[in-house]
Design an enzyme around this catalytic site. Structure first.
Site, PDB file in Angstrom:
ATOM      1  N   HIS A  17       0.844  -1.211   0.000  1.00 42.94           N
ATOM      2  CA  HIS A  17       0.000   0.000   0.000  1.00 42.94           C
ATOM      3  C   HIS A  17       0.873   1.253   0.000  1.00 42.94           C
ATOM      4  O   HIS A  17       0.601   2.228  -0.716  1.00 42.94           O
ATOM      5  CB  HIS A  17      -0.859   0.066   1.267  1.00 42.94           C
ATOM      6  N   LYS A  41     -15.682  -6.962   5.307  1.00 47.22           N
ATOM      7  CA  LYS A  41     -14.915  -8.157   5.690  1.00 47.22           C
ATOM      8  C   LYS A  41     -14.490  -7.987   7.143  1.00 47.22           C
ATOM      9  O   LYS A  41     -14.498  -6.857   7.657  1.00 47.22           O
ATOM     10  CB  LYS A  41     -13.696  -8.333   4.774  1.00 47.22           C
ATOM     11  N   ARG A  90      -2.520  -5.899  -8.192  1.00 43.58           N
ATOM     12  CA  ARG A  90      -1.583  -7.025  -8.178  1.00 43.58           C
ATOM     13  C   ARG A  90      -1.912  -7.945  -9.353  1.00 43.58           C
ATOM     14  O   ARG A  90      -3.064  -7.972  -9.805  1.00 43.58           O
ATOM     15  CB  ARG A  90      -1.685  -7.779  -6.841  1.00 43.58           C
ATOM     16  N   SER A 128      -3.013  -7.712   3.136  1.00 42.56           N
ATOM     17  CA  SER A 128      -3.217  -7.528   4.575  1.00 42.56           C
ATOM     18  C   SER A 128      -3.693  -8.831   5.214  1.00 42.56           C
ATOM     19  O   SER A 128      -3.295  -9.163   6.329  1.00 42.56           O
ATOM     20  CB  SER A 128      -4.245  -6.428   4.836  1.00 42.56           C
TER      21      SER A 128
HETATM   22  P1  ADP Z   1      -9.946  -3.016  -0.223  1.00 46.68           P
HETATM   23  O1  ADP Z   1     -10.781  -3.587   0.867  1.00 46.68           O
HETATM   24  O2  ADP Z   1     -10.501  -1.798  -0.867  1.00 46.68           O
HETATM   25  O3  ADP Z   1      -9.485  -4.026  -1.235  1.00 46.68           O
HETATM   26  P2  ADP Z   1      -7.222  -2.989   0.690  1.00 46.68           P
HETATM   27  O4  ADP Z   1      -6.683  -2.299   1.885  1.00 46.68           O
HETATM   28  O5  ADP Z   1      -7.146  -4.479   0.673  1.00 46.68           O
HETATM   29  O6  ADP Z   1      -8.687  -2.459   0.553  1.00 46.68           O
HETATM   30  O7  ADP Z   1      -6.492  -2.444  -0.609  1.00 46.68           O
HETATM   31  C1  ADP Z   1      -6.534  -1.093  -0.981  1.00 46.68           C
HETATM   32  C2  ADP Z   1      -5.920  -0.930  -2.355  1.00 46.68           C
HETATM   33  O8  ADP Z   1      -4.542  -1.279  -2.300  1.00 46.68           O
HETATM   34  C3  ADP Z   1      -6.528  -1.824  -3.426  1.00 46.68           C
HETATM   35  O9  ADP Z   1      -6.492  -1.120  -4.651  1.00 46.68           O
HETATM   36  C4  ADP Z   1      -5.598  -3.004  -3.478  1.00 46.68           C
HETATM   37  O10 ADP Z   1      -5.636  -3.657  -4.716  1.00 46.68           O
HETATM   38  C5  ADP Z   1      -4.276  -2.312  -3.245  1.00 46.68           C
HETATM   39  N1  ADP Z   1      -3.272  -3.217  -2.699  1.00 46.68           N
HETATM   40  C6  ADP Z   1      -3.419  -4.127  -1.711  1.00 46.68           C
HETATM   41  N2  ADP Z   1      -2.266  -4.790  -1.474  1.00 46.68           N
HETATM   42  C7  ADP Z   1      -1.363  -4.295  -2.347  1.00 46.68           C
HETATM   43  C8  ADP Z   1       0.012  -4.591  -2.637  1.00 46.68           C
HETATM   44  N3  ADP Z   1       0.672  -5.560  -2.005  1.00 46.68           N
HETATM   45  N4  ADP Z   1       0.624  -3.857  -3.593  1.00 46.68           N
HETATM   46  C9  ADP Z   1      -0.061  -2.908  -4.263  1.00 46.68           C
HETATM   47  N5  ADP Z   1      -1.348  -2.598  -4.078  1.00 46.68           N
HETATM   48  C10 ADP Z   1      -2.002  -3.281  -3.126  1.00 46.68           C
END
Ligand code: ADP
Length: 161
Positions: A17, A41, A90, A128
């Protein structure tokens, strides 16, 4: 002034992130990291904790602001004057879901543009949820998250998450 919103659950923020946020902050005058108040979630960190961890992680990036929001992301984007939404992609995990959400968001607010940044190679398999699983089983996750997150996660593990 160009303003972008980078929304997500950030439960907790990872180096993946942070990499997206750092790169996006170079493309816009201001980047607002929007923390979903009620993600669809189970969450480990409450909203206040997630906001705090993101704030500590971006402390050296002056054009990034962090704010919690509830409701539709398109409404939050309107409220903060963002013209663009940023998401990270990803290789295998994200495209279908992001595509569906992008189509819906475009219907809800045709003026909000979406910019997807490709996740860097070293973060392609970082999520995460996997991170929390590894941490709960005693794995060393220190080089996958900003330092404040590593500390907060180890506290949660000590308290049995
Ligand atoms: P959401 O519940 O909206 O998916 P996340 O916190 O899981 O929230 O992810 C927020 C954003 O960051 C999304 O666009 C997700 O694809 C991106 N993201 C999550 N993990 C990574 C990573 N390892 N590298 C790059 N982008 C990521």
């Amino acid at each position: 002034m160009t303003v972008a919103i980078y929304p997500g659950s950030f439960d907790p923020i990872t180096n993946g992130h942070l990499d997206i946020a750092t790169r996006a902050a170079k493309l816009f005058d201001k980047l607002v990291i929007g923390i979903y108040d009620t993600p669809n979630k189970p969450i480990l960190f409450n909203t206040e904790e997630r906001v705090e961890l993101v704030k500590k992680s971006v402390i050296n990036l002056p054009n990034i602001e962090v704010e919690a929001f509830s409701g539709l992301v398109v409404d939050f984007a309107r409220k903060i004057g963002a013209q663009t939404m940023v998401r990270g992609l990803r290789m295998s995990a994200d495209f279908d879901r992001e595509f569906d959400m992008a189509m819906m968001n475009k219907k809800l607010n045709p003026d909000l543009e979406l910019v997807c940044l490709m996740a860097n190679l070293q973060y392609q398999f970082l999520s995460s949820s996997l991170l929390k699983e590894a941490a709960s089983l005693g794995g060393n996750i220190n080089n996958l998250v900003p330092e404040p997150v590593a500390i907060a996660l180890s506290k949660k593990v000590q308290n049995k998450m």
